[in-house]
Write a protein that holds these residues in place. Sequence first.
Motif, PDB file in Angstrom:
ATOM      1  N   LEU A  25       0.864  -1.176   0.000  1.00  0.00           N
ATOM      2  CA  LEU A  25       0.000   0.000   0.000  1.00  0.00           C
ATOM      3  C   LEU A  25       0.906   1.232   0.000  1.00  0.00           C
ATOM      4  O   LEU A  25       1.683   1.441   0.934  1.00  0.00           O
ATOM      5  CB  LEU A  25      -0.909  -0.013   1.226  1.00  0.00           C
ATOM      6  CG  LEU A  25      -2.046   1.004   1.274  1.00  0.00           C
ATOM      7  CD1 LEU A  25      -2.975   0.830   0.087  1.00  0.00           C
ATOM      8  CD2 LEU A  25      -2.825   0.838   2.577  1.00  0.00           C
ATOM      9  N   LEU A  26       0.815   2.029  -1.068  1.00  0.00           N
ATOM     10  CA  LEU A  26       1.690   3.184  -1.243  1.00  0.00           C
ATOM     11  C   LEU A  26       0.986   4.451  -0.755  1.00  0.00           C
ATOM     12  O   LEU A  26      -0.237   4.570  -0.832  1.00  0.00           O
ATOM     13  CB  LEU A  26       2.082   3.325  -2.711  1.00  0.00           C
ATOM     14  CG  LEU A  26       2.672   2.059  -3.376  1.00  0.00           C
ATOM     15  CD1 LEU A  26       2.992   2.341  -4.832  1.00  0.00           C
ATOM     16  CD2 LEU A  26       3.901   1.581  -2.627  1.00  0.00           C
ATOM     17  N   ALA A  27       1.779   5.402  -0.283  1.00  0.00           N
ATOM     18  CA  ALA A  27       1.244   6.677   0.206  1.00  0.00           C
ATOM     19  C   ALA A  27       1.748   7.820  -0.669  1.00  0.00           C
ATOM     20  O   ALA A  27       2.792   7.707  -1.325  1.00  0.00           O
ATOM     21  CB  ALA A  27       1.650   6.906   1.656  1.00  0.00           C
ATOM     22  N   ALA A  28       1.010   8.921  -0.691  1.00  0.00           N
ATOM     23  CA  ALA A  28       1.373  10.058  -1.531  1.00  0.00           C
ATOM     24  C   ALA A  28       2.654  10.730  -1.058  1.00  0.00           C
ATOM     25  O   ALA A  28       3.371  11.340  -1.853  1.00  0.00           O
ATOM     26  CB  ALA A  28       0.223  11.066  -1.551  1.00  0.00           C
ATOM     27  N   SER A  29       2.951  10.617   0.243  1.00  0.00           N
ATOM     28  CA  SER A  29       4.185  11.207   0.758  1.00  0.00           C
ATOM     29  C   SER A  29       4.657  10.395   1.957  1.00  0.00           C
ATOM     30  O   SER A  29       3.890   9.638   2.558  1.00  0.00           O
ATOM     31  CB  SER A  29       3.962  12.663   1.172  1.00  0.00           C
ATOM     32  OG  SER A  29       3.150  12.742   2.321  1.00  0.00           O
ATOM     33  N   ALA A  30       5.908  10.583   2.309  1.00  0.00           N
ATOM     34  CA  ALA A  30       6.493   9.842   3.428  1.00  0.00           C
ATOM     35  C   ALA A  30       5.890  10.286   4.761  1.00  0.00           C
ATOM     36  O   ALA A  30       5.997   9.576   5.763  1.00  0.00           O
ATOM     37  CB  ALA A  30       8.007  10.039   3.446  1.00  0.00           C
ATOM     38  N   GLU A  31       5.261  11.460   4.801  1.00  0.00           N
ATOM     39  CA  GLU A  31       4.689  11.965   6.046  1.00  0.00           C
ATOM     40  C   GLU A  31       3.338  11.324   6.373  1.00  0.00           C
ATOM     41  O   GLU A  31       2.823  11.490   7.477  1.00  0.00           O
ATOM     42  CB  GLU A  31       4.507  13.487   5.982  1.00  0.00           C
ATOM     43  CG  GLU A  31       5.812  14.283   6.057  1.00  0.00           C
ATOM     44  CD  GLU A  31       6.613  14.201   4.760  1.00  0.00           C
ATOM     45  OE1 GLU A  31       5.980  14.044   3.690  1.00  0.00           O
ATOM     46  OE2 GLU A  31       7.859  14.263   4.837  1.00  0.00           O
ATOM     47  N   CYS A  32       2.749  10.610   5.416  1.00  0.00           N
ATOM     48  CA  CYS A  32       1.435  10.010   5.654  1.00  0.00           C
ATOM     49  C   CYS A  32       1.556   8.870   6.665  1.00  0.00           C
ATOM     50  O   CYS A  32       2.407   7.992   6.506  1.00  0.00           O
ATOM     51  CB  CYS A  32       0.853   9.467   4.357  1.00  0.00           C
ATOM     52  SG  CYS A  32       0.481  10.737   3.129  1.00  0.00           S
ATOM     53  N   PRO A  33       0.721   8.858   7.700  1.00  0.00           N
ATOM     54  CA  PRO A  33       0.788   7.772   8.693  1.00  0.00           C
ATOM     55  C   PRO A  33       0.253   6.481   8.091  1.00  0.00           C
ATOM     56  O   PRO A  33      -0.445   6.497   7.070  1.00  0.00           O
ATOM     57  CB  PRO A  33      -0.115   8.280   9.816  1.00  0.00           C
ATOM     58  CG  PRO A  33      -1.103   9.170   9.121  1.00  0.00           C
ATOM     59  CD  PRO A  33      -0.344   9.835   8.002  1.00  0.00           C
ATOM     60  N   PRO A  34       0.539   5.336   8.699  1.00  0.00           N
ATOM     61  CA  PRO A  34      -0.024   4.067   8.213  1.00  0.00           C
ATOM     62  C   PRO A  34      -1.547   4.123   8.219  1.00  0.00           C
ATOM     63  O   PRO A  34      -2.150   4.672   9.132  1.00  0.00           O
ATOM     64  CB  PRO A  34       0.514   3.035   9.211  1.00  0.00           C
ATOM     65  CG  PRO A  34       1.734   3.667   9.798  1.00  0.00           C
ATOM     66  CD  PRO A  34       1.459   5.135   9.844  1.00  0.00           C
ATOM     67  N   LEU A  35      -2.160   3.559   7.190  1.00  0.00           N
ATOM     68  CA  LEU A  35      -3.611   3.602   7.041  1.00  0.00           C
ATOM     69  C   LEU A  35      -4.251   2.398   7.728  1.00  0.00           C
ATOM     70  O   LEU A  35      -3.871   1.255   7.478  1.00  0.00           O
ATOM     71  CB  LEU A  35      -3.987   3.614   5.556  1.00  0.00           C
ATOM     72  CG  LEU A  35      -5.490   3.652   5.239  1.00  0.00           C
ATOM     73  CD1 LEU A  35      -6.106   4.972   5.706  1.00  0.00           C
ATOM     74  CD2 LEU A  35      -5.725   3.451   3.739  1.00  0.00           C
ATOM     75  N   ASP A  36      -5.226   2.666   8.582  1.00  0.00           N
ATOM     76  CA  ASP A  36      -5.966   1.607   9.259  1.00  0.00           C
ATOM     77  C   ASP A  36      -6.987   1.018   8.280  1.00  0.00           C
ATOM     78  O   ASP A  36      -7.928   1.690   7.864  1.00  0.00           O
ATOM     79  CB  ASP A  36      -6.686   2.176  10.491  1.00  0.00           C
ATOM     80  CG  ASP A  36      -7.370   1.101  11.334  1.00  0.00           C
ATOM     81  OD1 ASP A  36      -7.655   0.012  10.794  1.00  0.00           O
ATOM     82  OD2 ASP A  36      -7.620   1.354  12.515  1.00  0.00           O
ATOM     83  N   ILE A  37      -6.766  -0.236   7.879  1.00  0.00           N
ATOM     84  CA  ILE A  37      -7.690  -0.900   6.938  1.00  0.00           C
ATOM     85  C   ILE A  37      -8.314  -2.127   7.595  1.00  0.00           C
ATOM     86  O   ILE A  37      -8.527  -3.163   6.948  1.00  0.00           O
ATOM     87  CB  ILE A  37      -6.986  -1.272   5.615  1.00  0.00           C
ATOM     88  CG1 ILE A  37      -5.738  -2.129   5.882  1.00  0.00           C
ATOM     89  CG2 ILE A  37      -6.620  -0.033   4.834  1.00  0.00           C
ATOM     90  CD1 ILE A  37      -5.107  -2.673   4.586  1.00  0.00           C
ATOM     91  N   THR A  38      -8.646  -1.998   8.873  1.00  0.00           N
ATOM     92  CA  THR A  38      -9.272  -3.098   9.611  1.00  0.00           C
ATOM     93  C   THR A  38     -10.485  -3.652   8.880  1.00  0.00           C
ATOM     94  O   THR A  38     -10.676  -4.866   8.798  1.00  0.00           O
ATOM     95  CB  THR A  38      -9.693  -2.619  11.008  1.00  0.00           C
ATOM     96  OG1 THR A  38      -8.534  -2.266  11.752  1.00  0.00           O
ATOM     97  CG2 THR A  38     -10.451  -3.701  11.756  1.00  0.00           C
ATOM     98  N   LEU A  39     -11.328  -2.788   8.339  1.00  0.00           N
ATOM     99  CA  LEU A  39     -12.600  -3.211   7.744  1.00  0.00           C
ATOM    100  C   LEU A  39     -12.458  -3.718   6.314  1.00  0.00           C
ATOM    101  O   LEU A  39     -13.431  -4.204   5.739  1.00  0.00           O
ATOM    102  CB  LEU A  39     -13.595  -2.049   7.781  1.00  0.00           C
ATOM    103  CG  LEU A  39     -13.923  -1.462   9.154  1.00  0.00           C
ATOM    104  CD1 LEU A  39     -14.926  -0.320   9.014  1.00  0.00           C
ATOM    105  CD2 LEU A  39     -14.464  -2.533  10.084  1.00  0.00           C
ATOM    106  N   ALA A  40     -11.286  -3.625   5.727  1.00  0.00           N
ATOM    107  CA  ALA A  40     -11.104  -3.986   4.323  1.00  0.00           C
ATOM    108  C   ALA A  40     -11.158  -5.498   4.137  1.00  0.00           C
ATOM    109  O   ALA A  40     -10.519  -6.259   4.860  1.00  0.00           O
ATOM    110  CB  ALA A  40      -9.778  -3.442   3.812  1.00  0.00           C
ATOM    111  N   ALA A  41     -11.903  -5.936   3.115  1.00  0.00           N
ATOM    112  CA  ALA A  41     -11.961  -7.362   2.794  1.00  0.00           C
ATOM    113  C   ALA A  41     -10.626  -7.863   2.268  1.00  0.00           C
ATOM    114  O   ALA A  41     -10.268  -9.022   2.451  1.00  0.00           O
ATOM    115  CB  ALA A  41     -13.063  -7.623   1.775  1.00  0.00           C
ATOM    116  N   CYS A  42      -9.867  -6.985   1.607  1.00  0.00           N
ATOM    117  CA  CYS A  42      -8.591  -7.386   1.014  1.00  0.00           C
ATOM    118  C   CYS A  42      -7.404  -7.051   1.919  1.00  0.00           C
ATOM    119  O   CYS A  42      -6.259  -7.032   1.458  1.00  0.00           O
ATOM    120  CB  CYS A  42      -8.416  -6.739  -0.354  1.00  0.00           C
ATOM    121  SG  CYS A  42      -8.225  -4.937  -0.301  1.00  0.00           S
TER     122      CYS A  42
END
Length: 897
Positions: free
Chosen positions: A283-300
């Motif tokens: 999972l790529l982010a737009a910038s290095a400053e972006c925190p990790p994304l919580d994807i608990t609800l994601a099926a994938c």
Amino acid sequence: MLDLNTPIACSYIVQYTVFNGAVEHFLCVLTPAPTVGFHLKVATAFDEGGVYMDKSLKESELREALETCAAEPVHIPGIIQPFACLLASNAKTNVVTYASANCDAFLDMSANEVLGKNLVDILGSETIHQLRNLASRSGFSEKRMTMGTFEVAGALVEISAFQSQDFFVFEIELASDETFGGTDALKSMSFLMAQMQSCETQSELFNLTVELMRHMTGFDRVMIYKFDQEFNGEVIAETCRSSMQPFLGLRFPSWDIPSQARAIMKQIPLRLIEDTEQIAPPLLAASAECPPLDITLAACRGVSPVHMEYLRNLGSKATMTLNITVEGQLWGIISLHHRASKVVAPKLREVLENFVPVFSSKLLSIRQKETLERIRSLDGAIVSKKHGDVKIENMLPEIAPTILEVIDANAIVALSDAATHSFGSSLPDAKLLSALLAFSREQDEDVVAIDNLAMAFPAFAKLTNGCSGVLITKISEDKAVCIFRNEITKEIAWAGNPEKTIETVEGSKRLTPRGSFSTYLERVQGYSKAWSQDDLYFVRHVRTLLHASERQTLLNTMYRQQSLMIDELNHRVRNILALVRSVSRQARRRYGSLDSYAAAMESRIRALAASHELSAGSLVSPVSIAELIKKEFEPYGSIAERQTIVQGKDRNLRAEIAPIFSLVVHELVTNAAKYGALTQESGKIHVLLEHLPDGIQITWKERGGPGVAHPDDTGFGTAMIEQAVPHEFGGTAELIFEPDGVRAIFTLPNRHFDDVAQFSELSQQTPIEINKPVEFIGSNLTAPVLILEDNFIIAKEMKDQMVEFGVSEVEVFSNTSDALGHLELEAVSLAILDVNLGKNTSSIPVARKLRDLGVPFFFVTGYGDTAAMAPEMADIPLLTKPVSALELQDQLVRLTT
């Protein structure tokens, strides 16, 4: 060689593994390690020549490995599974901030091309408009929701979404026509529901479920896996290919599913892993400053490499789990395994997600029915004591045989400082009994279960006299009842060696997945048969009866009240199968699409579960009236919390009185939810508790709901409200059907309250004026408010909010022509306009008309800043969906003051 029959500690375990005909013996000393919450097994082994081999694990290494496992951030894995791609955009600006590396397989654009773009340029404006409408629903940040099927980059895709903090998260999968058994999913779900209705026992339900799941999904293996109190699992039902090793009856240790994974399992009903050898896209982010994304609800959501290794060792290439929660607790899972990679179609998964609460409800009804049968056996045993002496020591000979038979125990003892009364054989020494009485006084829990007395009370390890298990329940401060089970030697069949193995990865200790799942037998000594949840529930009921007898309560009154509660609950249990079947049939007849069917099923199942949640066991201690009333509102969540106020000076009902009064309140709440104030957001319920010289008066008043008329006939609920309090308590009850809402007034005499407890004043709240509507923004308006919105759900929510603000008249329109027609004939005070109304139309013509009339208005939009606004409207306020109540209130205040 060591004699394995010679004890070398207070308790020990002899283990041996059966594998290809070979038997390997181990001697294991069991020692408690409470600081890390598990029992540390220090194992030693001897080879065929008797040579000692050290297989011990250092406690510090084991603790470090468990802490590493518990700290794994499974909610922010930084990877996804390749059967879908994932995007996340800022909820306000629509700018894509996160994208999975496999976007080009679904969007014909690379992840780098997607990052930083506006979501409209990727998925189209109509898709985003539908997203904004979806985001307006409650629970969008708590549950993944299906948006539908769309054409993106020349292909049909299924899109689902949810909100994670400040981001909208999208999952995009290729659309598939896969359904159950070649038929459409709606018919298959109805078939599945109909088949479940024939099940009368848990085993019938489990066996039928695994067979149907395998037939309808095509997985090679389907298991039902039940957790015990420590979250060790046992396979209690299974079907699999004939060439596969069966796991039925095997156990899996609790660390196979770490605690943080179990927490997520309570949130999401289904988890799919398409290929255990997959290459996971990052999972790529737009910038290095972006925190990790919580994807608990994601099926994938991506999968831990350790878990992938575990599944490969298990022989699985693909898995799917349905997570079963019963009464708010994680009960177990329906686990599906396949030897080849497998992607389950989105629509099929959606149907299975809706199957989960149906299964849970059915399981709960069967368990409740079985428990009621056990309770009835006890009630029958004490009928002969109704008119006699009800002290525990005199009741014990009458009720003890039934208690011991029902929960398979050996002895029961009533303990007090003055005397000890017992029934049965193999009692512990008197010194240990005294220690148990002292222990009971320190406990807050109503029942404490112990399955190894020697380990729990090491100072008295030699005084157990063969008793290993005990259930301890405190009847009063100076009296307790203990129920004992003798020690048994048992063999536990594990799926592979349950011993923890540690390896070092990048300088950190971690647990290594088992490499073999061949049957591993563990022979355990020093323990009794494990106490089940049904055993604890039954003993709580026993405690209630004994507690009442100690308070010198007439047992015939107690018996009559309990019989009434059990009869009512039993009636509901018998009806639950018909209700579930009715839910399925009504939804099937009325709704043609899968989405509408699923929504109807979900809402009706929630209502069914709420109506079934009655207190089957009597309360065991004085109960606050206010808490009892609030508990009956709990199934209706925030709606009831927002629309009800309980005020006055609280009092505590005696334990034996509370169940009957709870039924009276339950009928009032149910009536309000079906026909009264809780059916409309403008409705209010005010409950006032007032002290009288000889008791308490409870006044229930509804207003703001639909019109009320006296019913033509009297049903069970009305009879309960009007007759239970006078008949059972010697109080008064008055039920009045006023035009603006139901009013009920009850008085309860002082003798039914626990006067030892301090009366508490309920927290002060702004009282609800019973005869006057709340006035806020509406007081400044002289004409109706106009709402132009093509989405019914959003329009209704806005209208309901207007009513809360005191607006008495709201006119809602879904298209421009109808709104313009109204403005030609009627005046309005202000207007709320959705910019885009679908079918390439907008509300601009209505806005121009309002401006000509001098009527204030503002816009709402699902397209954010990309909405094509006419330059002439640049000065008009624009709110972005979902519009919060605070935003709406602020804008209305600005326009009306």
